[in-house]
Design an enzyme around this catalytic site. Structure first.
Site, PDB file in Angstrom:
ATOM      1  N   GLU A  48      10.244   8.549 -17.125  1.00 45.02           N
ATOM      2  CA  GLU A  48       8.882   9.028 -17.401  1.00 45.02           C
ATOM      3  C   GLU A  48       8.456   8.686 -18.828  1.00 45.02           C
ATOM      4  O   GLU A  48       7.306   8.318 -19.085  1.00 45.02           O
ATOM      5  CB  GLU A  48       8.801  10.542 -17.165  1.00 45.02           C
ATOM      6  CG  GLU A  48       8.893  10.895 -15.683  1.00 45.02           C
ATOM      7  CD  GLU A  48       9.087  12.385 -15.441  1.00 45.02           C
ATOM      8  OE1 GLU A  48       8.889  13.192 -16.371  1.00 45.02           O
ATOM      9  OE2 GLU A  48       9.451  12.743 -14.300  1.00 45.02           O
ATOM     10  N   SER A  50      15.847  21.546 -16.477  1.00 48.02           N
ATOM     11  CA  SER A  50      14.672  22.375 -16.740  1.00 48.02           C
ATOM     12  C   SER A  50      15.136  23.662 -17.403  1.00 48.02           C
ATOM     13  O   SER A  50      16.211  24.178 -17.095  1.00 48.02           O
ATOM     14  CB  SER A  50      13.972  22.689 -15.419  1.00 48.02           C
ATOM     15  OG  SER A  50      13.205  23.871 -15.538  1.00 48.02           O
ATOM     16  N   LYS A  88      16.948  21.847 -11.180  1.00 45.17           N
ATOM     17  CA  LYS A  88      16.262  20.593 -11.494  1.00 45.17           C
ATOM     18  C   LYS A  88      17.115  19.579 -12.221  1.00 45.17           C
ATOM     19  O   LYS A  88      17.930  19.901 -13.060  1.00 45.17           O
ATOM     20  CB  LYS A  88      15.039  20.887 -12.361  1.00 45.17           C
ATOM     21  CG  LYS A  88      13.981  21.685 -11.640  1.00 45.17           C
ATOM     22  CD  LYS A  88      13.060  20.796 -10.875  1.00 45.17           C
ATOM     23  CE  LYS A  88      11.983  20.359 -11.820  1.00 45.17           C
ATOM     24  NZ  LYS A  88      10.902  19.713 -11.177  1.00 45.17           N
ATOM     25  N   HIS A 126       0.831  -1.222   0.000  1.00 42.43           N
ATOM     26  CA  HIS A 126       0.000   0.000   0.000  1.00 42.43           C
ATOM     27  C   HIS A 126       0.863   1.269   0.000  1.00 42.43           C
ATOM     28  O   HIS A 126       0.443   2.309   0.489  1.00 42.43           O
ATOM     29  CB  HIS A 126      -0.940   0.048   1.208  1.00 42.43           C
ATOM     30  CG  HIS A 126      -1.653  -1.238   1.474  1.00 42.43           C
ATOM     31  ND1 HIS A 126      -2.882  -1.531   0.917  1.00 42.43           N
ATOM     32  CD2 HIS A 126      -1.303  -2.316   2.210  1.00 42.43           C
ATOM     33  CE1 HIS A 126      -3.255  -2.741   1.324  1.00 42.43           C
ATOM     34  NE2 HIS A 126      -2.315  -3.246   2.099  1.00 42.43           N
TER      35      HIS A 126
END
Ligand code: ARG
Length: 459
Positions: free
Chosen positions: A290, A277, A283, A156
């Site tokens: 992804e 970024s 970043k 979970h």
């Protein structure tokens, strides 16, 4: 427009119709399979006395020339040909004249395309299998290195019990191993040769279909000519297997994205596999993970698309089936790219071992072991569960972990606890004592690693 047909037509095909119908733009990917299939077909025709040896030699020579010229870039795919089959045949006729016109004897583009696709899939299965094997090598290497890298195991997405990075990676090893065996299964079922089924009803020429099948590495000929030209089951199976590979990669990517986040800091993706970024200088983004996760949708789409295309098609061949190509090619290329990139990302990723272990310690992942300690001292499990629940509550209130409680505090809750509780709930013991086969304990893991090594050496 240089079509293979036209005798019974009184008008030229409309250009838009031609463009809509043509497939050379994408089925050119099948050139090698188309030529190999044609060579075998010509050899069989000669063996059966339908072509002379001399004619076969000429045809083979012409086809080899076409293959060499395509591969060297000398021969380009020009859009005046409808599909790869027309392209190769027209080129053969250009090179060899009338003898080239004999190649299509006892054959149709319907059995030809069925053959080409099966051979293409067979080749690509071998490539994808190789890539998966390389990924398994990476995972095994990482498992060998991280037998004692403790981390929380989750259910979970809540910390549950401690495991090791080796054990966690081992779960994915099993998945990709199953993926390889799924691909191998598809090959077993598809490996019957459709060539010689003609348009749908075989042919009156005395073809030796078993011989063609043997020349092309098939287990034998297909047994129903209508099914031969109408069957795309193997593509559905393939796209299903590819979807499963993507699902596994996607789950792994999801974990890596989470582990690589500022909040977790369990791993650090290598700079070479990260992106920045345009606005936020601090970043470092996990774009590769992804993208792999994102491309999963595209492969699932191919599966749903072909299932839908096939569901309403009456026997035997219908042009709808041409739609199988682009989506299959795209799915295969996507999967190959994703495995390759994913492998590179995982093999260069750093484990932040201290953070992983700290996280495992902070989440009461050893609570079950504290209960087991009580059970080993004669307390029934249900009572032990309740006692440890009270320990956890006590720790939460004091903002400490189980190992930080004093023995007096333990004994206030249950007098059964003795000095050896600390040893029993140490991270090392919690993990390394779990030695049933398949568990994260070192002995069990070593056994499994040995089996994995044998598997990779064999397959
Ligand atoms: N391009 C076609 C396909 O992919 C080849 C078969 C053509 N057959 C035909 N009867 N038009 O399915």
């Amino acid at each position: 427009m240089a079509q293979l047909w036209g005798g019974r037509f009184t008008k030229e095909t409309d250009q838009l119709v031609y463009n809509f119908n043509a497939s050379l733009g994408f089925d050119q990917k099948l050139y090698k399979q188309d030529i190999t299939g044609s060579m075998a077909h010509a050899a069989m025709l000669a063996k059966q006395g339908i072509l002379t040896e001399q004619e076969k030699e000429e045809i083979h020579d012409g086809l080899k020339g076409i293959l060499a010229d395509i591969e060297s870039g000398k021969l380009e795919f020009s859009p005046e040909y409808e599909d790869i089959h027309s392209f190769v045949e027209a080129n053969l006729i250009d090179r060899k004249g009338d003898v080239g016109k004999k190649l299509h004897t006892g054959r149709s583009r319907n059995d030809q395309v069925a053959l080409d696709m099966k051979m293409y899939v067979r080749d690509e299965i071998a490539e994808m299998d190789g890539l998966l094997k390389e990924l398994l090598e990476t995972l095994l290497h990482s498992m060998e290195e991280n037998l004692h890298t403790y981390m929380p195991g989750f259910t979970h997405l809540q910390k549950a019990q401690p495991v090791t990075a080796a054990h966690h990676f081992g779960a994915y090893f099993e998945m990709f191993k199953r993926d390889r065996s799924r691909l191998a299964d598809i090959k077993k079922r598809l490996n019957l040769c459709p060539l010689g089924s003609g348009a749908l009803a075989g042919t009156t020429y005395p073809l030796d279909r078993a011989y063609t099948a043997q020349l092309l590495g098939f287990d034998g000929p297909t047994l129903n000519s209508m099914d031969s030209v109408a069957d795309r089951d193997y593509l559905i199976e393939l796209l299903s297997a590819l979807s499963t590979i993507m699902m596994h990669l996607s789950r792994f990517c999801e974990e890596i994205i989470v582990w690589n986040s500022n909040e977790y800091q369990f791993v650090e993706i290598d700079d070479g596999y990260s992106t920045g970024s345009s606005i936020m200088p601090q970043k470092k983004n996990p774009d590769i993970a992804e993208l792999v996760r994102g491309k999963t949708g595209r492969v699932y789409g191919a599966l749903i698309s072909i299932l839908t295309t096939m569901k309403g098609i009456p026997l035997a061949y219908n042009k709808d089936m041409q739609e199988d190509k682009e989506l299959t090619f795209d799915a295969i290329d996507t999967v190959k790219g994703c495995i390759l990139l994913f492998n590179g990302m995982v093999s260069t990723m750093e484990f932040q071992k201290e953070n992983m272990e700290k996280s495992a310690k902070n989440g009461f992942t050893n609570a079950t072991d504290a209960a087991d300690y009580l059970v080993n001292h004669g307390v029934p499990f249900r009572d032990a569960h309740g006692i440890v629940g009270r320990l956890v509550l006590f720790c939460i209130e004091k903002n400490i972990s189980l190992d930080e409680m004093s023995l007096e505090e333990y004994q206030e809750i249950s007098p059964v606890f003795q000095e050896d509780i600390y040893e029993a709930i140490s991270m090392k013991n919690c993990v390394e004592k779990r030695n049933t086969i398949g568990a994260p304990g070192t002995e069990a893991m070593k056994e499994v690693l040995k089996l994995h090594r044998e598997y990779l050496d064999r397959n």
